[in-house]
Each structure stands twice: as structure tokens, then as C-alpha cells.
Design a protein around this motif. Sequence first.
Motif, PDB file in Angstrom:
ATOM      1  N   PRO B  35       0.837  -1.371  -0.096  1.00  0.00           N
ATOM      2  CA  PRO B  35       0.106   0.217  -0.102  1.00  0.00           C
ATOM      3  C   PRO B  35       0.817   1.472  -0.123  1.00  0.00           C
ATOM      4  CG  PRO B  35      -0.112  -1.091   2.258  1.00  0.00           C
ATOM      5  CD  PRO B  35       0.595  -1.949   1.156  1.00  0.00           C
ATOM      6  N   ASN B  36       0.314   2.506  -0.393  1.00  0.00           N
ATOM      7  CA  ASN B  36       1.014   3.806  -0.371  1.00  0.00           C
ATOM      8  C   ASN B  36       1.418   3.800   1.113  1.00  0.00           C
ATOM      9  OD1 ASN B  36      -1.534   4.921  -2.251  1.00  0.00           O
ATOM     10  ND2 ASN B  36       0.261   4.699  -2.941  1.00  0.00           N
ATOM     11  N   GLY B  37       2.816   4.277   1.199  1.00  0.00           N
ATOM     12  CA  GLY B  37       3.469   4.569   2.439  1.00  0.00           C
ATOM     13  C   GLY B  37       4.244   3.330   3.154  1.00  0.00           C
ATOM     14  N   ALA B  38       4.130   2.312   2.301  1.00  0.00           N
ATOM     15  CA  ALA B  38       4.546   1.050   2.935  1.00  0.00           C
ATOM     16  C   ALA B  38       6.221   1.112   3.128  1.00  0.00           C
ATOM     17  CB  ALA B  38       4.309  -0.138   2.131  1.00  0.00           C
ATOM     18  N   GLY B  39       6.811   1.852   2.217  1.00  0.00           N
ATOM     19  CA  GLY B  39       8.299   1.828   2.328  1.00  0.00           C
ATOM     20  C   GLY B  39       8.980   1.388   1.112  1.00  0.00           C
ATOM     21  N   LYS B  40       8.301   1.460   0.080  1.00  0.00           N
ATOM     22  CA  LYS B  40       8.611   0.512  -1.242  1.00  0.00           C
ATOM     23  C   LYS B  40      10.012   1.692  -1.744  1.00  0.00           C
ATOM     24  CE  LYS B  40       4.844   0.617  -3.351  1.00  0.00           C
ATOM     25  NZ  LYS B  40       3.928   1.008  -2.233  1.00  0.00           N
ATOM     26  N   THR B  41       9.497   2.830  -1.935  1.00  0.00           N
ATOM     27  CA  THR B  41      10.329   3.809  -2.515  1.00  0.00           C
ATOM     28  C   THR B  41      11.581   4.162  -1.701  1.00  0.00           C
ATOM     29  OG1 THR B  41       8.686   5.137  -3.584  1.00  0.00           O
ATOM     30  CG2 THR B  41      10.557   6.256  -3.170  1.00  0.00           C
ATOM     31  N   THR B  42      11.423   4.091  -0.246  1.00  0.00           N
ATOM     32  CA  THR B  42      12.377   4.075   0.579  1.00  0.00           C
ATOM     33  C   THR B  42      13.375   3.170   0.350  1.00  0.00           C
ATOM     34  OG1 THR B  42      10.795   5.316   2.035  1.00  0.00           O
ATOM     35  CG2 THR B  42      13.024   4.419   2.925  1.00  0.00           C
ATOM     36  N   LEU B  43      12.975   1.959   0.303  1.00  0.00           N
ATOM     37  CA  LEU B  43      13.835   0.660   0.246  1.00  0.00           C
ATOM     38  C   LEU B  43      14.644   0.730  -1.083  1.00  0.00           C
ATOM     39  CD1 LEU B  43      14.691  -2.098   1.096  1.00  0.00           C
ATOM     40  CD2 LEU B  43      12.807  -3.053  -0.333  1.00  0.00           C
ATOM     41  N   PRO B  80      12.667   6.848 -11.600  1.00  0.00           N
ATOM     42  CA  PRO B  80      12.041   7.274 -10.439  1.00  0.00           C
ATOM     43  C   PRO B  80      10.628   7.334 -10.602  1.00  0.00           C
ATOM     44  CG  PRO B  80      12.794   9.212 -11.434  1.00  0.00           C
ATOM     45  CD  PRO B  80      13.296   8.026 -12.340  1.00  0.00           C
ATOM     46  N   GLN B  81       9.976   7.409  -9.494  1.00  0.00           N
ATOM     47  CA  GLN B  81       8.390   7.143  -9.365  1.00  0.00           C
ATOM     48  C   GLN B  81       7.806   8.251 -10.280  1.00  0.00           C
ATOM     49  OE1 GLN B  81       6.811   7.061  -5.382  1.00  0.00           O
ATOM     50  NE2 GLN B  81       4.873   6.480  -6.155  1.00  0.00           N
ATOM     51  N   THR B  82       8.172   9.842 -10.154  1.00  0.00           N
ATOM     52  CA  THR B  82       7.526  10.633 -11.311  1.00  0.00           C
ATOM     53  C   THR B  82       8.802  11.146 -12.031  1.00  0.00           C
ATOM     54  OG1 THR B  82       7.612  11.998  -9.000  1.00  0.00           O
ATOM     55  CG2 THR B  82       5.468  11.470  -9.933  1.00  0.00           C
TER      56      THR B  82
HETATM   57  N1  LIG Z   1      12.513  12.012   3.295  1.00  0.00           N
HETATM   58  C1  LIG Z   1      11.451  11.746   4.097  1.00  0.00           C
HETATM   59  N2  LIG Z   1      11.187  12.106   5.542  1.00  0.00           N
HETATM   60  C2  LIG Z   1      10.280  11.777   6.154  1.00  0.00           C
HETATM   61  N3  LIG Z   1       9.533  10.996   6.026  1.00  0.00           N
HETATM   62  C3  LIG Z   1       9.683  10.262   4.747  1.00  0.00           C
HETATM   63  C4  LIG Z   1      10.685  10.658   3.868  1.00  0.00           C
HETATM   64  N4  LIG Z   1      10.627   9.847   2.636  1.00  0.00           N
HETATM   65  C5  LIG Z   1       9.600   9.020   2.997  1.00  0.00           C
HETATM   66  N5  LIG Z   1       8.965   9.245   4.247  1.00  0.00           N
HETATM   67  C6  LIG Z   1       7.758   8.755   4.835  1.00  0.00           C
HETATM   68  O1  LIG Z   1       8.119   7.249   4.685  1.00  0.00           O
HETATM   69  C7  LIG Z   1       6.824   6.357   4.609  1.00  0.00           C
HETATM   70  C8  LIG Z   1       7.129   5.580   3.230  1.00  0.00           C
HETATM   71  O2  LIG Z   1       7.317   6.191   2.115  1.00  0.00           O
HETATM   72  P1  LIG Z   1       7.554   5.562   0.958  1.00  0.00           P
HETATM   73  O3  LIG Z   1       7.668   6.810  -0.244  1.00  0.00           O
HETATM   74  O4  LIG Z   1       8.715   4.380   0.901  1.00  0.00           O
HETATM   75  O5  LIG Z   1       6.224   4.790   0.454  1.00  0.00           O
HETATM   76  P2  LIG Z   1       5.925   3.886  -1.016  1.00  0.00           P
HETATM   77  O6  LIG Z   1       5.863   2.533  -0.415  1.00  0.00           O
HETATM   78  O7  LIG Z   1       6.773   4.123  -1.799  1.00  0.00           O
HETATM   79  O8  LIG Z   1       4.478   4.336  -1.117  1.00  0.00           O
HETATM   80  P3  LIG Z   1       3.901   4.807  -2.728  1.00  0.00           P
HETATM   81  O9  LIG Z   1       2.953   3.500  -2.807  1.00  0.00           O
HETATM   82  O10 LIG Z   1       2.776   5.863  -2.163  1.00  0.00           O
HETATM   83  O11 LIG Z   1       4.905   5.186  -3.736  1.00  0.00           O
HETATM   84  C9  LIG Z   1       5.637   7.525   4.139  1.00  0.00           C
HETATM   85  O12 LIG Z   1       4.997   7.434   5.348  1.00  0.00           O
HETATM   86  C10 LIG Z   1       6.509   8.589   4.112  1.00  0.00           C
HETATM   87  O13 LIG Z   1       6.017   9.870   4.549  1.00  0.00           O
END
Ligand SMILES: Nc1ncnc2c1ncn2[C@@H]1O[C@H](COP(=O)(O)OP(=O)(O)OP(=O)(O)O)[C@@H](O)[C@H]1O
Lengths: 275, 212
Positions: B35-43, B80-82
Motif C-alpha cells: 500500500p501507499n506509504g509502505a516503504g517501497k520507495t524508501t527501500l 523514479p516514481q515521477t
Molecule cells: N524524506 C522523508 N522524510 C520523512 N518521511 C519520509 C521521507 N521519505 C518517506 N517518508 C515517509 O516514509 C513512508 C514510506 O514512504 P515511501 O515513499 O517509501 O512509500 P511507498 O511505499 O513508496 O508509497 P507509494 O506507493 O505511495 O509510492 C511514508 O509514510 C512517508 O511519509
Amino acid sequence: MRNLLLVAKLDIKESTRSKWFFVYLLVFGGLMALFFITGITDSVVMGFTGLSRLLLVYMQVTIVILPIFILITTVKSISGDRESAILEYMLSFPVALRDYYWGKMLGRFVIVFVPVMIALVIGVLWGLFKGGELPWKVLIVYSLFLFSLCALFLGIAFFISTIVKSHDVALGASFVVWILMLAFIDIALIGLMLANRWNDDFIIALALLNPLEVFRVGAISLFDPELTVMGPVAYFLLDTFGHKLFLFYAVFYPLVLGALFAFAGFWVFRKRDLL
Amino acid sequence: MIAIKEATKRFLDTNVLDHITLTIKRGDKIALMGPNGAGKTTLVRTILGFYHLDMGEVRVEGFDPVKNRVEVLKRTSFIPQTPPPIKLSLNELMEYVSKSSHITPKSIMQEASRMDLDISKHLAKPFFKLSGGMKQKMLIAIALAKRSDLLIFDEPTANLDPKAREKFYALLQEMPDSATTIYVTHRIEEVEPLVNRKIYMDLGKVIEDERV
Ligand SMILES: Nc1ncnc2c1ncn2[C@@H]1O[C@H](COP(=O)(O)OP(=O)(O)OP(=O)(O)O)[C@@H](O)[C@H]1O
Ligand SMILES: [Mg+2]
């Protein structure tokens, strides 16, 4: 090194297309045009004539415009790219952080320094054409001053740009830096001294620490070693240090300070999250 | 290829990555979902060396992405995502990419034309002035031209029209088996035929990891 030059070159290309660079050129180009039209070189004001007069006015203007221009336009080079995710993409290529950071800095340096120098050269040529004498020594030291002034504010701007995460905060911070430095040139210092009967040494130290004040005193002293047009602090500075030593200080202090800020910025850039 | 051990990343007191341990082998084709915010992009960004972990470690071919970013990024393509609003012209962007990654602008143009994007018409145009779909195609062309061992796509098809999307997946079919690919996606049915492993994340944890 190759990547550093690549980053610098592309930053220069990008800047030359941007609106702020256009305005920057207009300001310095327009300034020179204004000088010529108003015949500043012909008038005698405060005992200065010809080229000296022109350089003096140019200096007064650069002292106000140059710092804020460099700060405003450069402070977004990292923080803005970070906010818009440009940094994420550009740094997903095999470019060392060192090359990226210093390449950006080099590109910016060229972009801000070259127009200032060109304007100066045009001014000098005009002055010569009008029948002045070419003050070689003054011109070289003056160019060095401009060089280190640019380096200083670029260093500060890159420092702010890397430590701050959002572009707005970066802009705010650069305004504060600028206002503080401007406020503490001679006028404010004398005010302080008179109002509070502060320790003279403290006031002198404050003046020596403020790179804009150092630049101003250094630059004016080139034209008028007696410093009749400046405040008492300036006079005191030159009296204590001697002219040569002070000029030396006025070139190297901003340069060293700028380098310190730049390196601090680089350190933060490497040690903290990039996004 | 990628070894992630107990990786933990904290943003504002929440563990966006929460003790993630994951091994990705050469040739794995992964759909990374959640789901959105799961942490995928962060990983993904952690693998690319953008973040300093609070705990744990990441290695790509034995290299630390933060300390040896050049070694890691040499063998990696990323979309990247966008698409970012890059102000460089396409020509300049290609110069940056080709010189830093040791490929030729021509190879990028070839990949682009396979996606029905004719770069030669837009060489002097700033990247951000392209249409959303054209930007995406350009990024895809660059990613493919690099011929990387590791490709990471963070929802690469968001802006593409159906035809372009098909083209894109057709191109991906041609990728060598040895390449490792990570697709971050919300539309599993699209990448289904391309993947051999599905990873689900939620709240910073890997909650499911299945091979297909
Ligand atoms: N630089 C940052 N500073 C603070 N919080 C962050 C930062 N980057 C991400 N987050 C938080 O980390 C969580 C995970 O974000 P992430 O972008 O990894 O989600 P995602 O799985 O890629 O979601 P989506 O499907 O919407 O792309 C979110 O709650 C976001 O608000
Ligand atoms: Mg995401």
C-alpha cells in the motif's frame, strides 16, 4: 575530475538559459551603461575623478548586489534540486558526490564571476578611452577582492543549500546572512560604539570578522589610502595593520571563510541523507 | 546480487524500514508491492545509496551503496516514481548520462525510437517541457541503454498510454536472464508475466515473499 567538469559545464549551460542569469546580466550591464550615460567618470565627487570614481561607485554597488544575488540564485542549486527530485535522478548515475558538489560549485562560480569581471573590464576600457590612466595595481587587487567575495558567498550559499531541506528556508536563511553583514558595516558599528561605549577591541574584532566590511575598507583604501570618506573603524583598522597587511587580509579572509563554508557543506552533503 | 540485513530507516520516529532482511539473486525479477506509504520507495532509495541507515546494512555486489556509490550505480539503472523537472535539454541530459555512464547518445536514441519517441526532433528542448509520457519514455530509454545488471523501476508506466505500455513490456521481455529487475508496482497483472518473485511490503516490513 572528468565528471566534475561535466557537471560544471552542464550547470553553466543551464544557468545561461535561466531568467535569473538574464536579470543578473541586465543589472551589471545596465549598471555600466548607467555609469557611462550619467558621465560618472567625468564628474568630480568627494575628490575622486575618472576611473577611480567609476571603480568606487562600482564597488559600492557590488557590495550590495553581488552577495544577495549569489545567495538567492545559488542557495537553490542543491536544496531546490532535492525538493523537486532532480537530485534523486541525477545522482542515480555513477557520479561521485565529490564531483557533483564541486562541479556545481565551479559552474556557479564561473557564472557569477565572469559577468562581474566583464562589466569591470568594460568600465575600465571606457575610462581609458575617456583619457584616464590605467591603474594596474589597483585593478588586479580589486579583481582579487571580487574573486574572493564571489567565493565567499558561493561557499555560504552552498552550505545553506545542503544543510537546509527546503528551498524556502534556504532563501530565508540567506536573507538573514545578507542583512546581518550589511547592517554591520561601518555605520552600524559606529552607532554601537557610541551608544554602548563598548570595548574598542570588540568593535574592531567585529569589523574584522565581517567580510563585507573587510571588502569595503580594502577596496576603498585602494583609491584613497587616507580613507577620508570612510568611518573611524576603517581608519583604525588600516592604522593598526598597515596597508599591505590589510589588503592581504582582505583578499584571503573571505576566500578562506568561503572555503570553510564550502567544505562544511560538502561534509554535510556526504554525511546526511541525500533526499 | 543484493544483500539486505536488518535494514532499519527511521523518519520522524517511525520505522519506515523496519528490520528488513532480504537477499536478491542475480536474475531475480521482482514485483515489489504494498500500500501507499509502505516503504517501497524508501527501500529502493536505500539500495541506491540515498539514505544512511539507522541500523543494518545493504550490499550490492559486495559494495556499500553509500560508501561506494559509483561502483553500485555503475551497474544500475533507475527510473523514479515521477519524472523530475530537469531543466537540461535532451542533448545535455544525454551528454550527462553518456559521459558518466560510458554509453553513447546514439544508443539512447535507438532505445527511444524503439519506444516510438523520436528524440532528434526535441534535442534542444528542456526535458521538463516534454509531455508526461514522453518524459517517461526518455527515462526508460536511458535506463535500457545503460545495459545494467540491476534495473529498478519505481512505477514506470504511470504516464504511458496503453500502446506505449505494451511496447515497454515487450522491450523488457528482451532483457537478458542474468539481469536483476525490481518493479515497484500497484498493478501486478501488468508485470505478472515478467516476474519470478513477488514481495509484499507493509509498514516497513516484508510481509510476503513468494517465488512464482
Ligand atoms: N524524506 C522523508 N522524510 C520523512 N518521511 C519520509 C521521507 N521519505 C518517506 N517518508 C515517509 O516514509 C513512508 C514510506 O514512504 P515511501 O515513499 O517509501 O512509500 P511507498 O511505499 O513508496 O508509497 P507509494 O506507493 O505511495 O509510492 C511514508 O509514510 C512517508 O511519509
Ligand atoms: Mg513510492
